[in-house]
Design a protein around this motif. Sequence first.
Motif, PDB file in Angstrom:
ATOM      1  N   LEU A   1     -11.616  -8.999 -31.233  1.00  0.00           N
ATOM      2  CA  LEU A   1     -11.734  -7.553 -31.428  1.00  0.00           C
ATOM      3  C   LEU A   1     -10.438  -6.825 -31.112  1.00  0.00           C
ATOM      4  N   ALA A   2      -9.606  -7.403 -30.257  1.00  0.00           N
ATOM      5  CA  ALA A   2      -8.309  -6.784 -29.966  1.00  0.00           C
ATOM      6  C   ALA A   2      -7.423  -6.734 -31.202  1.00  0.00           C
ATOM      7  N   GLN A   3      -7.670  -7.614 -32.163  1.00  0.00           N
ATOM      8  CA  GLN A   3      -6.860  -7.677 -33.381  1.00  0.00           C
ATOM      9  C   GLN A   3      -7.363  -6.756 -34.486  1.00  0.00           C
ATOM     10  N   VAL A   4      -8.532  -6.173 -34.312  1.00  0.00           N
ATOM     11  CA  VAL A   4      -9.118  -5.340 -35.369  1.00  0.00           C
ATOM     12  C   VAL A   4      -8.380  -4.005 -35.436  1.00  0.00           C
ATOM     13  N   ASP A   5      -7.800  -3.708 -36.588  1.00  0.00           N
ATOM     14  CA  ASP A   5      -7.141  -2.411 -36.767  1.00  0.00           C
ATOM     15  C   ASP A   5      -7.781  -1.576 -37.868  1.00  0.00           C
ATOM     16  N   GLN A   6      -8.765  -2.148 -38.551  1.00  0.00           N
ATOM     17  CA  GLN A   6      -9.473  -1.424 -39.606  1.00  0.00           C
ATOM     18  C   GLN A   6     -10.886  -1.989 -39.679  1.00  0.00           C
ATOM     19  N   VAL A   7     -11.877  -1.094 -39.744  1.00  0.00           N
ATOM     20  CA  VAL A   7     -13.256  -1.558 -39.717  1.00  0.00           C
ATOM     21  C   VAL A   7     -14.112  -0.639 -40.576  1.00  0.00           C
ATOM     22  N   SER A   8     -15.094  -1.218 -41.238  1.00  0.00           N
ATOM     23  CA  SER A   8     -16.067  -0.425 -41.992  1.00  0.00           C
ATOM     24  C   SER A   8     -17.374  -0.386 -41.214  1.00  0.00           C
ATOM     25  N   LEU A   9     -18.155   0.638 -41.473  1.00  0.00           N
ATOM     26  CA  LEU A   9     -19.338   0.928 -40.678  1.00  0.00           C
ATOM     27  C   LEU A   9     -20.485   1.281 -41.607  1.00  0.00           C
ATOM     28  N   TRP A  10     -21.675   0.786 -41.312  1.00  0.00           N
ATOM     29  CA  TRP A  10     -22.814   1.199 -42.124  1.00  0.00           C
ATOM     30  C   TRP A  10     -24.113   1.067 -41.349  1.00  0.00           C
ATOM     31  N   GLY A  11     -25.070   1.908 -41.712  1.00  0.00           N
ATOM     32  CA  GLY A  11     -26.397   1.845 -41.132  1.00  0.00           C
ATOM     33  C   GLY A  11     -27.238   0.810 -41.858  1.00  0.00           C
ATOM     34  N   LEU A  12     -28.078   0.121 -41.098  1.00  0.00           N
ATOM     35  CA  LEU A  12     -28.929  -0.915 -41.673  1.00  0.00           C
ATOM     36  C   LEU A  12     -30.321  -0.347 -41.924  1.00  0.00           C
ATOM     37  N   PHE A  13     -30.760  -0.467 -43.153  1.00  0.00           N
ATOM     38  CA  PHE A  13     -32.050   0.067 -43.578  1.00  0.00           C
ATOM     39  C   PHE A  13     -32.933  -1.061 -44.108  1.00  0.00           C
ATOM     40  N   ARG A  14     -34.209  -0.949 -43.842  1.00  0.00           N
ATOM     41  CA  ARG A  14     -35.168  -1.887 -44.426  1.00  0.00           C
ATOM     42  C   ARG A  14     -35.771  -1.263 -45.663  1.00  0.00           C
TER      43      ARG A  14
ATOM     44  N   PRO B   1     -15.537   4.167 -43.398  1.00  0.00           N
ATOM     45  CA  PRO B   1     -14.564   3.806 -42.353  1.00  0.00           C
ATOM     46  C   PRO B   1     -15.122   4.057 -40.959  1.00  0.00           C
ATOM     47  N   GLY B   2     -14.807   3.132 -40.039  1.00  0.00           N
ATOM     48  CA  GLY B   2     -15.210   3.268 -38.647  1.00  0.00           C
ATOM     49  C   GLY B   2     -14.001   3.238 -37.736  1.00  0.00           C
ATOM     50  N   ASP B   3     -14.246   3.364 -36.441  1.00  0.00           N
ATOM     51  CA  ASP B   3     -13.184   3.383 -35.437  1.00  0.00           C
ATOM     52  C   ASP B   3     -13.192   2.050 -34.685  1.00  0.00           C
ATOM     53  N   PRO B   4     -12.105   1.260 -34.760  1.00  0.00           N
ATOM     54  CA  PRO B   4     -12.067  -0.018 -34.033  1.00  0.00           C
ATOM     55  C   PRO B   4     -12.325   0.140 -32.542  1.00  0.00           C
ATOM     56  N   ALA B   5     -11.952   1.284 -31.955  1.00  0.00           N
ATOM     57  CA  ALA B   5     -12.184   1.498 -30.531  1.00  0.00           C
ATOM     58  C   ALA B   5     -13.679   1.540 -30.220  1.00  0.00           C
ATOM     59  N   ASP B   6     -14.478   2.108 -31.115  1.00  0.00           N
ATOM     60  CA  ASP B   6     -15.926   2.128 -30.913  1.00  0.00           C
ATOM     61  C   ASP B   6     -16.496   0.714 -30.943  1.00  0.00           C
ATOM     62  N   LEU B   7     -15.995  -0.103 -31.847  1.00  0.00           N
ATOM     63  CA  LEU B   7     -16.432  -1.497 -31.934  1.00  0.00           C
ATOM     64  C   LEU B   7     -16.115  -2.242 -30.636  1.00  0.00           C
ATOM     65  N   ARG B   8     -14.886  -2.089 -30.152  1.00  0.00           N
ATOM     66  CA  ARG B   8     -14.500  -2.774 -28.915  1.00  0.00           C
ATOM     67  C   ARG B   8     -15.335  -2.292 -27.720  1.00  0.00           C
TER      68      ARG B   8
ATOM     69  N   ARG C   1     -32.448   1.710 -36.935  1.00  0.00           N
ATOM     70  CA  ARG C   1     -31.768   2.102 -35.697  1.00  0.00           C
ATOM     71  C   ARG C   1     -30.736   1.054 -35.284  1.00  0.00           C
ATOM     72  N   GLN C   2     -30.181   0.402 -36.277  1.00  0.00           N
ATOM     73  CA  GLN C   2     -29.093  -0.535 -36.064  1.00  0.00           C
ATOM     74  C   GLN C   2     -27.918  -0.151 -36.967  1.00  0.00           C
ATOM     75  N   THR C   3     -26.729  -0.251 -36.414  1.00  0.00           N
ATOM     76  CA  THR C   3     -25.516   0.054 -37.159  1.00  0.00           C
ATOM     77  C   THR C   3     -24.594  -1.160 -37.088  1.00  0.00           C
ATOM     78  N   ALA C   4     -23.911  -1.439 -38.175  1.00  0.00           N
ATOM     79  CA  ALA C   4     -23.062  -2.628 -38.254  1.00  0.00           C
ATOM     80  C   ALA C   4     -21.624  -2.249 -38.557  1.00  0.00           C
ATOM     81  N   TRP C   5     -20.717  -3.020 -37.975  1.00  0.00           N
ATOM     82  CA  TRP C   5     -19.301  -2.957 -38.317  1.00  0.00           C
ATOM     83  C   TRP C   5     -18.921  -4.243 -39.048  1.00  0.00           C
TER      84      TRP C   5
END
Length: 377
Positions: free
Chosen positions: A241-254, A220-227, A163-167
């Motif tokens: 974070l204001a400088q981020v224009d491209q971000v990757s996104l993934w779910g964290l699994f154990r 791919p993720g949305d920088p606006a969601d990160l901010r 239940r954790q997601t990372a950028w």
Amino acid sequence: MTGLGAYSISIIGAGVAGLTAACALAQRGAHVTVLERAPALQDVGAGLQLSPNAIRVMDALGLWPRLEAASAPSHRVELFDTAGRLVSRLDLAKHRPNDRFRLIHRARLIELLADAARSAGARIELGHEVTDLPEADLVIGADGVKSRIRPLLNGTETPFFTRQTAWRALIPVEPGAAPAAQVFMGPGRHLVSYPLADGLRNIVAVVERPDWHDEGWSHPGDPADLRAAFARFGGPVPGWLAQVDQVSLWGLFRHPVAQHWQRPPGDGPALALIGDAAHPTLPFMAQGAVMAIEDAWLLAACLERDDLAAALAQFQTLRAPRCQRIVDAANGNARNYHLRGPTRAVAHAGLRAVSKLTPGLMIERFAWLYDYDPTAV
């Protein structure tokens, strides 16, 4: 180093684990082929932290001068609260002056390891999708969390979504950036950042959220969601974070550490797992790539024994307990970084007190991790 000339070895995966193993094995005289399904060793990924236990392997492989040139030093680990106030500092340079901690872009490390493996005589075949086990004395599964080799040894397994997601993002690094890994901790979320050697700053941000995302760091993720997720954070975080224009996104699994890491020769080639194929870990101890490097060296060293079955059994015996301890520690940090309410206030007060009264104590808690020397085992 020589002694494995009788072995033909196929390695599935040209990541950190596979390429380090290729280098270590080829330097010992083995006939090594690395099979990678990607058409090129692309300039992808982000930052990695390498601690002394991995640097000792790189040194033994003769790669320290190139690693030093391609990486940046890490002198401190600093923990902050959401307002950017210092909670604790682990002064690596002061309290462990003889150790080397480095920060490097994953693509630079892959490039370095691939060149070294080829120079040692290993073949790297790109664009090679493995559908059947190669004909070899030993097949090494270095093919990550979605390994095709691991199920052959352990059957089908279902990872647990944390239940954790990372950028993950890269931005230009500011002039005079501190040579430090900095962690900003808030209720249900935290952000880690450090400078790299090639003019970039690495950012990894983790937030607790119930929705599910695929495993793997290239979505791919949305920088606006990160901010938005870190809008209440202060210090340097808003500017980064204001400088981020491209971000990757993934779910964290154990994932569990594999119960079976190896299979002796018999009906088909011998098998072995290394890196994330054997022990995927949450990214909260900065030891994923480090464990892969340790694995690669120890597997090559064990294979210098005459008996292949005994060598593989010894490898699992040496590696499984240590990797389990590291994975457990990373799971613990996932909780500690995200504390809420009174528990968070008490924990931060305790960290501040320890840092002030016994500043060397924090780093010595990790002596078991950093003092380990794979080349001396």
